[in-house]
Structure formats: C-alpha cells, structure tokens
Design a protein around this motif. Structure first.
Motif, PDB file in Angstrom:
ATOM      1  N   ALA A 149      -1.251   0.047   4.861  1.00  0.00           N
ATOM      2  CA  ALA A 149      -0.852   1.336   5.445  1.00  0.00           C
ATOM      3  C   ALA A 149      -0.909   2.433   4.390  1.00  0.00           C
ATOM      4  O   ALA A 149      -1.391   3.538   4.655  1.00  0.00           O
ATOM      5  CB  ALA A 149       0.548   1.230   6.044  1.00  0.00           C
ATOM      6  N   ASN A 180      -3.241   5.645   4.501  1.00  0.00           N
ATOM      7  CA  ASN A 180      -2.577   6.944   4.441  1.00  0.00           C
ATOM      8  C   ASN A 180      -3.276   7.886   3.458  1.00  0.00           C
ATOM      9  O   ASN A 180      -3.342   9.097   3.680  1.00  0.00           O
ATOM     10  CB  ASN A 180      -1.110   6.753   4.049  1.00  0.00           C
ATOM     11  N   GLY A 185      -3.612  10.423   6.027  1.00  0.00           N
ATOM     12  CA  GLY A 185      -2.494  11.340   5.858  1.00  0.00           C
ATOM     13  C   GLY A 185      -2.787  12.431   4.841  1.00  0.00           C
ATOM     14  O   GLY A 185      -2.374  13.567   5.009  1.00  0.00           O
ATOM     15  N   SER A 213      -9.499   3.731  -0.832  1.00  0.00           N
ATOM     16  CA  SER A 213      -8.742   3.158   0.269  1.00  0.00           C
ATOM     17  C   SER A 213      -9.309   1.786   0.654  1.00  0.00           C
ATOM     18  O   SER A 213      -8.562   0.829   0.888  1.00  0.00           O
ATOM     19  CB  SER A 213      -8.802   4.124   1.450  1.00  0.00           C
ATOM     20  N   VAL A 249       0.586   4.160  10.026  1.00  0.00           N
ATOM     21  CA  VAL A 249       0.540   5.380   9.212  1.00  0.00           C
ATOM     22  C   VAL A 249       1.110   6.562   9.993  1.00  0.00           C
ATOM     23  O   VAL A 249       1.906   7.349   9.469  1.00  0.00           O
ATOM     24  CB  VAL A 249      -0.911   5.678   8.776  1.00  0.00           C
ATOM     25  N   SER A 271       4.740   5.194   5.058  1.00  0.00           N
ATOM     26  CA  SER A 271       3.806   4.100   5.335  1.00  0.00           C
ATOM     27  C   SER A 271       4.514   2.759   5.267  1.00  0.00           C
ATOM     28  O   SER A 271       4.251   1.865   6.062  1.00  0.00           O
ATOM     29  CB  SER A 271       2.646   4.116   4.341  1.00  0.00           C
TER      30      SER A 271
END
Ligand SMILES: Nc1ncnc2c1ncn2[C@@H]1O[C@H](COP(=O)(O)OP(=O)(O)OP(=O)(O)O)[C@@H](O)[C@H]1O
Ligand SMILES: [Mg+2]
Lengths: 250, 322
Positions: free
Chosen positions: B41, B45, B49, B212, B247, B258
């Motif tokens: 997560a 994010n 995010g 990521s 998320v 997260s």
C-alpha cells in the motif's frame, strides 16, 4: 533578450496567432495587450513550451528555444505565472515556493530516500531561500498555510514568489492584476518594479491599462491574432488603429 | 515533519512489542500478511497518492517479484536473498520500460492500460505451466536465511516482514519531505505548473512508477519465501483493486494512512467471518460509508478526531480555570 519570429498558431480551423514577431529588450518591462481572445495567452503558452506552434520561432538570447518543453526552459531562466492561477493547492505556501527551487537543486531519488547528509544540507539551504522569496513578495506570514485556502489576491503573490525562486532572467506574467483590488494592484506594481530592478526582464499581459501605461517601457498590441502595433506607451495611446480596436470591442 | 518521525518511532516500537503479547498462532499469521500489505500500500501510495497516477495492475509487480524469486530458488536453487535482488532489479527495469509509453496516458486511459498489463501478467503466470506450475501453483520455495537463522516460523517471519515494512515506511516519509516528494505532489496538483517550475514530470512519473514496482517486487519475494507456496490467484485483478482500496481508504498521500488502510483490509475479512455469507455485503457497505464520511481516508479521520479531542481538552481546562 527574447525574440519571437513569425509565430503562427492554428487550432483546427481557428487561427489564434498569425505571423507575430517582436523583440523584448533586456531588463525592460514589455507589455502585451489586446482585446479578449487576441491570442496573448496562446503566445505565452508557445514561448513557455506548453504548446508547439504551427509555425515560427522563438529565441532566448540568440538561442533557438522553439519547441523546448517547459522543464528545459526553467533552468535557462524563463518562467511564467498563469492567468487562471495554477497553484499546488494541497501544499503549503512555503512548499509551493520550494517547488520553484526544484531546477536549482540536485538531490536525486536515492539521496532523498536515504536522507543523505548532502541532501539534508541542500534542503536547509532551499528552505532558507524560499523564505527570502516569501519575504520579497510580502507573504512571509503565510508560509505554513495550505495554498488552496488562500484568497485570490494572495495566490497571485504566491505564484510570483514561486516563479522568482526559479531565479528567472525573464519572467512572463499573464494578467497578474486580474481580480485584485486597487490597493493590491498598487502593491503589485511596486513588486513588478522591484523585480525589474533586480535585472529580471518582465513581459506582462494585462488588461488594467493604467497599470500597463504606468510601468511598461514598451508595448506590443495584438488583435485577432495579429500584431497591431508596437511602441512606447505614449505611441500606443495615440495610435488610431489601437484606439479603433479597443473601441470596436466596446 | 518532526511529527511524522516521532509517530514513526512510536509506531516502530509498537510493532516490535506486539509479539510479546501474541506469542504465535493465527493472529500473528494475520499480522504477517498485514506487514506485506502495508509495504504494497505504501508503494502504491507513492504513485497514486503522491504523483496522482493510477495503477490497476500493481498486483502484477507483486506477483512477478514473487514468481521470479520463487522460480529461481525452487527450480534453480539460487540463494533467496540474491534472487530477491534479481527480481527487484528485473521488475524495476520492466516498469521503467513500460512506464514511458504507459504514463503518457492520463486518468481512465492509464487505468485501462495498467489493468491490461495486470491481466497479461496474470495470464502468463497461468499459462507458462512448465515454468510457474500454472494455476495449481509453485511449491517448495525455500525460506530466507541469515547465517544459521532460518525464517520458518510465524514469529520470525513477523520480525522479518515488519522490518522491511518499517524500512519502506521510513524511506517513504523521507521522500515525502524532500524535493522529489514535493515535485510529485506538484505534478498531482498541476502538472503544467510543475513543468514550468522545471520539474521533468514525465521522467519523474516513470521513476516513481519503477520505484513503486521495485518495492512491490520485494514484497513479492518476501511473500514467496515466507509462504513457500504461491499461485496466480493471489496476484490477479482483485488484489490490484484491493491495493487501490487500501490506499484510498487509508488516505491518499499519507504513509501512516496506507498502514491503516492495509490493516483494515487485512483484518476486515477475518472479522466478517462471523456474518458468513453476508461478509461481501457488509464489506462493501463499510467501504462506501467510509469513503462518504472520511474523504481524506482513515488518516484524515484520525487527525480530525485528534483535533476534536484536543480542542475539547483545551475547553475543559479553560472551564476549570474560569
Ligand atoms: N487549446 C486551444 N484549443 C483551441 N482553441 C484555443 C486554445 N487556446 C486558445 N484558443 C483560442 O485561441 C484564441 C486566443 O485565445 P487566448 O487565450 O490566447 O486569448 P487571450 O488574448 O489570452 O484572451 P484573454 O484576454 O481573454 O485572456 C481564442 O479564440 C481561444 O478560444
Ligand atoms: Mg489570456
């Protein structure tokens, strides 16, 4: 300093700019005026690399920058503000200005992840400088405020502080006085002069004629995508074509 | 900024203290999964995010990490630490190559493209039976080992996985408070303005997409080596959506959020066993209600409660004094 040569922009069937050429003198404030839809913002979008023009060229101190993306222009000292404010609204005012320092800082992803000493030192330096730009624009007290919560007038100032953080040689402002009251406009005028006095060349798109005639050293008039006139504020005020274009607009 | 690090230290102490209360068994096992989900997560994010770029295919990076490390150890007998590094590097390169064309797309189109990638990976994992064992899975994946310490029990795995999860969180907090973190958030708010400020938005998006993916692949390796068995079903579209849900529910752009999102979505299915057949309905309702009443996610909700409590306390003190 900046030279625009025969720039043409066609959107579908609409000719937004047609064969526009002019020069911007170093260290001066140059106004670009014209009725709504004249193509002023389009011209800025082309100079700053957001649009790729249909034809023509743009030179920055004799270097051909036509078609350069904006992120390559910032390190060369060309930066702008926006007519429809483009704030980083979920970030604080200080962070907005820190983004302006992006092109003058080096730390890569790895040193940012690991917080290497060099990155920490750079971060400290950046914060100090960002503060000086907030002070410069008279918004030092707003550093910790979320940008999205600011009143309109302050947003204009944050945009200028952020642009100054890039360390521009030439700053393009798209209607910085739009939506400001008369006191804010007076402060803005002082600020623009201060920026010019630092040796930064300023190009100003503005509808507030009083402001334009007051601070501009030279003016370019656009109408319906074509250059209508060019000269000192006095010459422009007396130019019959310009008067006709503005009166014709109503 | 200081508050984030303080919170992190407290959180880390709590994480390491938890096993003194639950010595083993079922709950610890759930907490191991929670650690892996937290890593995933947080990784997503960074992309969703911070940079504001959607990926509906992140389970595939998790899966590729798991299978790459799983196959190289189980079938070819490599050292698991080495294969985790190989898996992370391989997935990172793949994401970097994929990122350039794919991240030119925006919004729904990006969602579709990443979804497509996820589905392709899922099909490949199912169909290349000789390599992956197909739908029936890959077994016999060895545990990780440091010297003579073999990570074979729930307790050891708990410490192993949560150490990785905590490191992921710490590095992400570092990143959030750096020029790169700010540039990512700037892209999220106004890509045009960020570029005018000199941010190479296109490259940075690809870089963060790869980072990521690398973290997800490491999580995949850890998953494979703790479970010893993996099958494609864990890495399908459902799990990609679940990650996005973690998320969003947790709070976009919040590292602790997260964790909260991952924690909730790991525990919820276990709790909902009591309502048996209706669990999906309750699950769905809960998510809808939460997104409606906590637009900034769990992290935002917790922060709001905290502020409320503090203002009440201040008032109580004032009343007592006055
Ligand atoms: N991306 C675009 N696509 C199509 N047409 C466009 C685009 N951008 C601008 N135009 C058109 O080009 C013309 C010039 O627009 P522009 O925004 O440059 O005017 P302006 O001089 O900045 O006007 P204002 O004073 O109202 O800001 C307008 O007719 C506008 O509709
Ligand atoms: Mg305009």
């Amino acid at each position: 300093m900046l030279r625009v040569e025969g720039v043409t922009q066609i959107f579908g069937g609409l000719t937004a700019l047609e064969d526009v050429s002019f020069r911007v003198g170093k260290g001066a404030i140059t106004g670009v005026i014209g009725p709504n839809g004249a193509g002023k913002t389009t011209l800025f979008n082309i100079i700053t690399g957001l649009y790729t023009q249909t034809g023509g060229k743009v030179f920055l101190e004799e270097a051909d920058i036509s078609g350069f993306p904006p992120e390559r222009l910032a390190p060369r000292g060309l930066v702008r503000t926006f007519q429809n404010i483009e704030m980083f609204h979920q970030m604080t005012v200080l962070e907005n200005v820190l983004v302006g320092l992006h092109s003058r800082s080096r730390s890569g992803i790895l040193s940012c992840l690991l917080k290497l000493p060099r990155q920490l030192a750079e971060e400290r330096r950046m914060r100090e400088e960002a503060h000086t730009w907030l002070e410069f624009c008279g918004i030092a007290d707003l550093g910790g405020v979320e940008a999205g919560a600011l009143p309109f007038g302050k947003c204009r100032l944050v945009e200028i502080a952020r642009a100054m953080a890039v360390n521009p040689r030439i700053l393009l402002m798209d209607e910085p006085a739009a939506g400001l009251n008369s006191r804010e406009t007076a402060d803005l005028e002082l600020l623009i002069r201060k920026i010019r006095d630092m040796g930064v060349t300023v190009v100003l798109v503005e509808h507030d004629m009083e402001l334009v005639m007051d601070i501009c050293d030279a003016i370019v008039v656009l109408n319906l995508g074509k250059k209508l006139a060019e000269g000192t504020p006095r010459q422009i005020q007396e130019n019959p074509d310009v008067i006709k274009a503005y009166l014709g607009e109503g | 900024m200081k508050r984030d690090y303080l919170l992190f230290i407290l959180f880390a102490l709590l994480v390491y203290a938890v096993p003194t209360f639950f010595k083993g068994g079922y709950l610890l096992n759930v907490l191991v999964f929670m650690g892996i989900n937290t890593m995933l997560a947080v990784a997503l994010n960074l992309l969703l995010g911070f940079a504001g770029q959607i990926s509906l295919g992140h389970a595939s990076f998790f899966g590729l990490g798991a299978y790459c490390s799983g196959i190289l150890t189980a079938t070819y007998g490599f050292n698991p630490w080495l294969t985790m590094v190989i898996a992370a590097a391989g997935v990172g390169l793949l994401a970097f190559g994929l990122g350039f064309p794919i991240l030119k797309l925006k919004g729904h189109y990006l969602a579709m493209a990443t979804l497509g990638f996820g589905i392709i990976v899922y099909i490949v994992l199912n169909e290349t039976v000789a390599l992956t064992g197909g739908p029936s899975g890959l077994s016999g994946i060895p545990n990780l080992k440091i010297g003579t310490l073999l990570f074979d029990g729930d307790l050891k795995n708990y410490y192993l996985i949560w150490t990785f999860a905590l490191v992921t969180m710490l590095l992400s907090i570092n990143l959030a408070h750096s020029r790169i973190g700010r540039a990512l958030r700037a892209i999220h708010d106004s890509e045009v303005a960020s570029r005018v400020m000199g941010v190479n938005a296109r490259l940075l998006k690809v870089q963060i997409f790869s980072l990521s993916a690398v973290i997800s692949a490491v999580a995949g390796g850890l998953y494979a080596h703790t479970m010893s068995f993996i099958s494609p079903a864990s890495f399908g579209f459902n799990f990609s959506v679940e990650l996005v849900t973690m998320v969003v529910i947790g709070g976009l752009g919040s590292i602790f959020g997260s964790f909260l999102g991952a924690a909730l979505l790991t525990i919820l299915p276990e709790l909902l066993r009591v309502v048996q057949d209706y669990d999906i309905v309750v699950y769905g309702l809960l998510l809808i209600v939460m997104t409606m009443y906590m637009p900034k996610g769990l992290a935002g909700g917790v922060a709001a409660c905290w502020r409320l409590l503090r203002s009440k306390k201040v008032k109580a003190v004032e009343n007592a004094q006055g």
